[in-house]
Design a protein around this motif. Sequence first.
Motif, mmCIF file in Angstrom:
data_model
loop_
_atom_site.group_PDB
_atom_site.id
_atom_site.type_symbol
_atom_site.label_atom_id
_atom_site.label_comp_id
_atom_site.label_asym_id
_atom_site.label_seq_id
_atom_site.Cartn_x
_atom_site.Cartn_y
_atom_site.Cartn_z
ATOM 1 N N THR A 200 0.831 -1.201 0.000
ATOM 2 C CA THR A 200 0.000 0.000 0.000
ATOM 3 C C THR A 200 0.867 1.253 0.000
ATOM 4 N N VAL A 201 2.002 1.188 0.702
ATOM 5 C CA VAL A 201 2.914 2.324 0.720
ATOM 6 C C VAL A 201 3.398 2.623 -0.695
ATOM 7 N N TYR A 202 3.830 1.565 -1.399
ATOM 8 C CA TYR A 202 4.362 1.761 -2.747
ATOM 9 C C TYR A 202 3.268 2.058 -3.775
ATOM 10 N N TYR A 203 2.039 1.715 -3.451
ATOM 11 C CA TYR A 203 0.930 2.073 -4.330
ATOM 12 C C TYR A 203 0.699 3.585 -4.298
ATOM 13 N N ASN A 204 0.918 4.175 -3.128
ATOM 14 C CA ASN A 204 0.686 5.611 -2.967
ATOM 15 C C ASN A 204 1.930 6.449 -3.237
ATOM 16 N N PHE A 205 3.111 5.882 -3.002
ATOM 17 C CA PHE A 205 4.364 6.617 -3.182
ATOM 18 C C PHE A 205 5.395 5.703 -3.834
ATOM 19 N N ALA A 206 6.130 6.236 -4.793
ATOM 20 C CA ALA A 206 7.105 5.427 -5.519
ATOM 21 C C ALA A 206 8.269 4.982 -4.641
ATOM 22 N N SER A 207 8.572 5.759 -3.609
ATOM 23 C CA SER A 207 9.709 5.445 -2.751
ATOM 24 C C SER A 207 9.541 6.117 -1.402
ATOM 25 N N LYS A 208 10.411 5.779 -0.471
ATOM 26 C CA LYS A 208 10.396 6.432 0.844
ATOM 27 C C LYS A 208 10.739 7.903 0.701
ATOM 28 N N ASN A 209 11.648 8.218 -0.216
ATOM 29 C CA ASN A 209 12.001 9.617 -0.451
ATOM 30 C C ASN A 209 10.795 10.421 -0.915
#
Length: 216
Positions: free
Chosen positions: A59-68
């Motif tokens: 879900t994190v990577y679905y919303n954002f391409a990376s932690k940065n």
Amino acid sequence: MSARAAGSGTISPMDSSSTRRQTTRRKLFEAAVTLIAEQGFSSTTVDEIAERAGVAKGTVYYNFASKNELFEELLRHGIELLATSLQEAADASADRGGTRVDALDAMIRAGLDFIARYPALTQLYVAELWRTNRAWQSTLMVVRERAITVVEGVLREAVAGGELSEDIDIPLTASALFGMVLVAALDWQSYQPHRSIDDVHASLSRLLQGRVSGHP
């Protein structure tokens, strides 16, 4: 067809999906800012952010391409909230018939309220200001400018209206006022938590009235 089904009062699937995504992103922002403030950006993993937010790692990577990217969006989101609260405070002061210096004082209170509500975000923002080697440094400068510009606008109006001297350095004064609130609020929360927000605001208000407006 409108966002709401005509006459039904129900929310369309598109609206429902958008609301869910906004809720998820808010959870991720809150989890990330707390973890990063606690243990630093490098030590915080995507797995930890997902666990704290109560979502799957995917879900994190679905919303954002990376932690940065998540961190950059977090900065934009947080400072936009702050800038909006400062502007609303200035506008409300003007609606009450206050001076532009009164508006600056209202912005100080709004800033303190914001920091009291989002202490981890403020700690994170202040810490990152001093790190010039980050990939998101340009983003940090943009979001800083967004908040500073709000303060500069009120200062320019105060100068134009004769409330403040034409000799003041508006950009530097705006930065000084913004920094004063950030540092004073963090000091208050870290070392003087027994003081009320009204007490802290009163002290900063006296500083504003005595040092910026030139009044005794």
